[in-house]
Design a protein around this motif. Structure first.
Motif, short mmCIF file in Angstrom:
data_model
loop_
_atom_site.label_atom_id
_atom_site.label_comp_id
_atom_site.label_asym_id
_atom_site.label_seq_id
_atom_site.Cartn_x
_atom_site.Cartn_y
_atom_site.Cartn_z
N ARG A 113 28.91 22.25 -8.74
CA ARG A 113 29.30 20.89 -9.14
C ARG A 113 29.80 20.08 -7.94
NH1 ARG A 113 26.73 19.39 -12.66
NH2 ARG A 113 28.19 17.79 -13.34
N LEU A 114 30.09 20.77 -6.85
CA LEU A 114 30.53 20.05 -5.65
C LEU A 114 29.74 20.58 -4.46
CD1 LEU A 114 32.54 18.10 -4.22
CD2 LEU A 114 34.03 20.08 -3.88
N VAL A 115 29.13 19.65 -3.73
CA VAL A 115 28.35 20.01 -2.56
C VAL A 115 29.04 19.43 -1.33
CG1 VAL A 115 26.16 19.57 -1.38
CG2 VAL A 115 26.16 20.18 -3.78
N VAL A 116 29.31 20.30 -0.35
CA VAL A 116 29.99 19.87 0.88
C VAL A 116 28.99 20.00 2.03
CG1 VAL A 116 31.94 20.34 2.42
CG2 VAL A 116 32.19 20.70 -0.04
N LEU A 117 28.82 18.92 2.78
CA LEU A 117 27.74 18.91 3.77
C LEU A 117 28.20 18.77 5.21
CD1 LEU A 117 25.22 16.56 1.94
CD2 LEU A 117 25.30 19.06 1.91
N SER A 118 27.41 19.39 6.09
CA SER A 118 27.54 19.17 7.54
C SER A 118 26.61 18.03 7.92
CB SER A 118 27.05 20.39 8.30
OG SER A 118 27.96 21.43 8.23
N ALA A 119 26.77 17.56 9.13
CA ALA A 119 25.81 16.60 9.69
C ALA A 119 24.50 17.34 9.92
CB ALA A 119 26.35 16.08 11.00
N SER A 120 23.39 16.61 9.97
CA SER A 120 22.10 17.23 10.29
C SER A 120 22.22 17.91 11.66
CB SER A 120 21.00 16.18 10.34
OG SER A 120 20.92 15.51 9.10
N ALA A 121 21.51 19.05 11.81
CA ALA A 121 21.63 19.84 13.05
C ALA A 121 21.43 18.96 14.28
CB ALA A 121 20.59 20.95 13.02
N GLY A 122 22.30 19.10 15.23
CA GLY A 122 22.17 18.38 16.49
C GLY A 122 22.89 17.03 16.52
N VAL A 123 23.15 16.47 15.33
CA VAL A 123 23.72 15.10 15.30
C VAL A 123 25.14 15.08 15.87
CG1 VAL A 123 24.49 13.24 13.77
CG2 VAL A 123 22.22 14.24 13.49
N THR A 124 25.97 16.06 15.50
CA THR A 124 27.35 16.05 16.01
C THR A 124 27.34 16.18 17.54
OG1 THR A 124 28.02 17.10 13.95
CG2 THR A 124 29.67 17.02 15.68
N ASN A 125 26.45 17.02 18.06
CA ASN A 125 26.37 17.14 19.53
C ASN A 125 26.01 15.81 20.17
OD1 ASN A 125 26.98 19.80 19.42
ND2 ASN A 125 24.89 20.54 19.76
N GLN A 126 25.06 15.11 19.58
CA GLN A 126 24.64 13.80 20.13
C GLN A 126 25.80 12.80 20.08
OE1 GLN A 126 21.69 13.61 21.45
NE2 GLN A 126 20.01 13.74 20.01
N LEU A 127 26.51 12.82 18.95
CA LEU A 127 27.63 11.88 18.80
C LEU A 127 28.76 12.22 19.77
CD1 LEU A 127 27.65 11.57 14.89
CD2 LEU A 127 26.86 9.85 16.51
N CYS A 128 28.96 13.52 20.02
CA CYS A 128 29.97 13.93 21.00
C CYS A 128 29.60 13.42 22.40
CB CYS A 128 30.09 15.45 21.06
SG CYS A 128 31.02 16.15 19.71
N LEU A 129 28.32 13.47 22.70
CA LEU A 129 27.88 12.96 24.01
C LEU A 129 28.18 11.46 24.12
CD1 LEU A 129 24.39 14.66 24.58
CD2 LEU A 129 26.46 14.93 25.95
N LEU A 130 27.93 10.73 23.04
CA LEU A 130 28.22 9.29 23.06
C LEU A 130 29.73 9.06 23.22
CD1 LEU A 130 25.87 8.02 20.21
CD2 LEU A 130 25.57 7.67 22.67
N ALA A 131 30.51 9.93 22.58
CA ALA A 131 31.96 9.73 22.59
C ALA A 131 32.58 9.95 23.97
CB ALA A 131 32.61 10.65 21.57
N VAL A 132 31.94 10.77 24.81
CA VAL A 132 32.53 10.96 26.14
C VAL A 132 32.11 9.84 27.10
CG1 VAL A 132 32.89 13.45 25.98
CG2 VAL A 132 30.73 12.61 26.89
#
Ligand code: ADP
Ligand code: ASP
Ligand code: MG
Length: 450
Positions: A35-54
């Motif tokens: 009844r509850l689905v908990v999701l991660s970001a699509s593979a690779g997306v967090t790494n890309q966003l981390c690169l933008l953040a630095v």
């Protein structure tokens, strides 16, 4: 009744693209107890966003952004109803663009968390659409409404009692009406700013939400059919462990088995909840159950590797009192925000490994000039990098010292830098040069498990 509900968490590979999302949707459709689905970001997306953040220069930024756009578009283009969801995702992408522009000149952990939270926000919006197109009554839920955390950006800690109360009032009434799709990894601190729970933290979110809903079981769907005797990427002949105790799984996660975030096991310890781990691509292949049963436990359970270790050896050459020395240097390190991981001490020296707090910060970068000067005043410091921590996980493993001479002689042949026995019951850990670590794991696996 909420304790019969199942919380299902899907990791990055299960959200990687349209096809993977469909595999994940099949799992949800097959089991009405979810009844509850908990999701991660699509593979690779967090790494890309981390690169933008630095902070990236315009050219690099544009290239990363266009990869993100392409990835989202590839999913949206396969949906039947595209307009509404495209508008939502476009709006998020333009926020990402604006924040990454700011990050070029002004980076902060606060901005980083806001930026990287968009990965989970996008995947969850897309997955709701996928489910609706499969005729599931699904609703998107912003987990920040309930996942209240401290303000420790990058490794925020959920506030358990507040989470429980908010889940009971805001989330529980919804799960009986619709399948709720929400985000792992992200939360919100007191002032309303977005936080994140640390890399791989979606597992932790799922377990915390499961505990707050009093569920008996959470399912973690990933790209492996369970927990193995070693990372199958390193040791292809690794065998699946069908049942593992919470303590064993916790020790594995703590020493670096990426398959579960260590925090995931804490709610399981507190609430008698079991955790199933399986592959979303091969759901019928079975998986591992993490449970509380603990009879007939093996001496050796698994091998775990953690890379990118830094070893600090602090030699006491100025302070006569040994305890005074330990106290002085530990306080100094902690004051400079250095998280001490494994510790070995003798009369004359203290050896510690540095915990990596943030995936893009190399631990030794934390050793800033002020800290080095302060340390130089009270000890002689040695810093060693390019080390990996190899851990043999098991039960009453300290017995190995007397019972398995063969294993010890095997270790003799490895180029071992330092052995830690801080967890004598559950793990025997040692540092080895990164270049040798994979081979050591393979050799140990062959001798112990094959
Ligand atoms: P997700 O994105 O689904 O959270 P992760 O990449 O975080 O997935 O975790 C799954 C990965 O964990 C596997 O692909 C595997 O390489 C790694 N892993 C490390 N140690 C183990 C182990 N002992 N058993 C299974 N997988 C492991
Ligand atoms: N997306 C986050 C990460 O890549 C959290 C997670 O996947 O668990 O670390
Ligand atoms: Mg993970």
């Amino acid at each position: 009744m909420s304790h019969n509900l199942i919380v299902a968490k899907f990791g990055g590979s299960s959200m990687a693209d349209y096809i993977s999302m469909q595999h994940s949707a099949n799992i949800v459709l097959k089991n009405p107890a979810i009844r509850l689905v908990v999701l991660s970001a699509s593979a690779g997306v967090t790494n890309q966003l981390c690169l933008l953040a630095v902070g990236q220069h315009k050219k690099q930024r544009t290239s990363i952004l266009s990869q993100l756009v392409q990835m989202q578009e590839a999913i949206i283009n396969r949906l039947i109803h595209q307009e509404v969801i495209r508008n939502k995702i476009t709006c998020i992408l333009s926020n990402i663009q604006a924040l990454s522009k700011t990050a070029e000149f002004l980076q902060s952990s606060e901005l980083t968390d806001e930026l990287i939270s968009y990965g989970e926000l996008m995947s969850s919006l897309l997955f709701v659409e996928i489910l609706r197109e499969r005729k599931v009554v699904a609703e998107w839920f912003d987990v920040r409404r309930v996942m209240r955390t401290d303000a420790c950006f990058g490794s925020a800690e959920p506030k358990l009692s507040m989470l429980k109360e908010l889940v009971q009032h805001q989330l529980k009434p919804l799960v009986s009406k619709a399948l709720i799709v929400t985000q792992g990894f992200i939360g919100q601190e007191e002032k309303g700013r977005t936080t994140t729970l640390g890399r791989g933290g979606s597992d932790y979110s799922a377990a915390m939400l499961g505990e707050a809903l009093n569920v008996k079981r959470i399912d973690i769907w990933t790209d492996v059919s369970g927990i193995y005797t070693a990372d199958p990427r390193l040791v292809p002949s690794a065998k699946r462990i069908d049942k593992i105790t919470v303590k064993e799984a916790f020790t594995m996660a703590t020493f670096g088995a990426k398959v579960l975030h260590p925090g995931t096991l804490l709610p399981a310890v507190r609430s008698n909840m079991s955790i199933f781990i399986g592959s979303s691509k091969h759901p019928t292949a079975g998986g591992t159950v993490v449970c509380h049963e603990n009879h007939n436990l093996p001496l050796f359970r698994a091998l775990v590797l953690r890379s990118h270790q830094t070893l600090l050896t602090l030699h006491n050459i100025y302070i006569l009192d040994t305890f005074g020395f330990f106290e002085t240097v530990c306080q100094l390190l902690i004051r400079h925000g250095i998280h001490l991981d494994l510790i070995m001490r003798s009369e004359v020296k203290l050896a510690v490994t540095l915990e990596e707090t943030w995936s893009f910060v190399i631990a030794s970068d934390l050793l800033n000039p002020t800290l080095l000067t302060e340390l130089a005043a009270c000890c002689k410091l040695e810093v060693e990098e390019n080390l990996a921590l190899v851990s043999i996980i098991g039960n009453k493993i300290s017995r190995v010292k007397s019972t398995d001479q063969k294993l010890l002689s095997l270790l003799d042949s490895c180029n071992i830098r330092m052995v830690f026995d801080s967890y004598p019951q559950f793990a025997l850990c040692f540092l080895a040069p990164t270049n040798d670590a994979k081979q050591i794991i393979q050799m140990l696996h062959y001798k112990i498990f094959e």
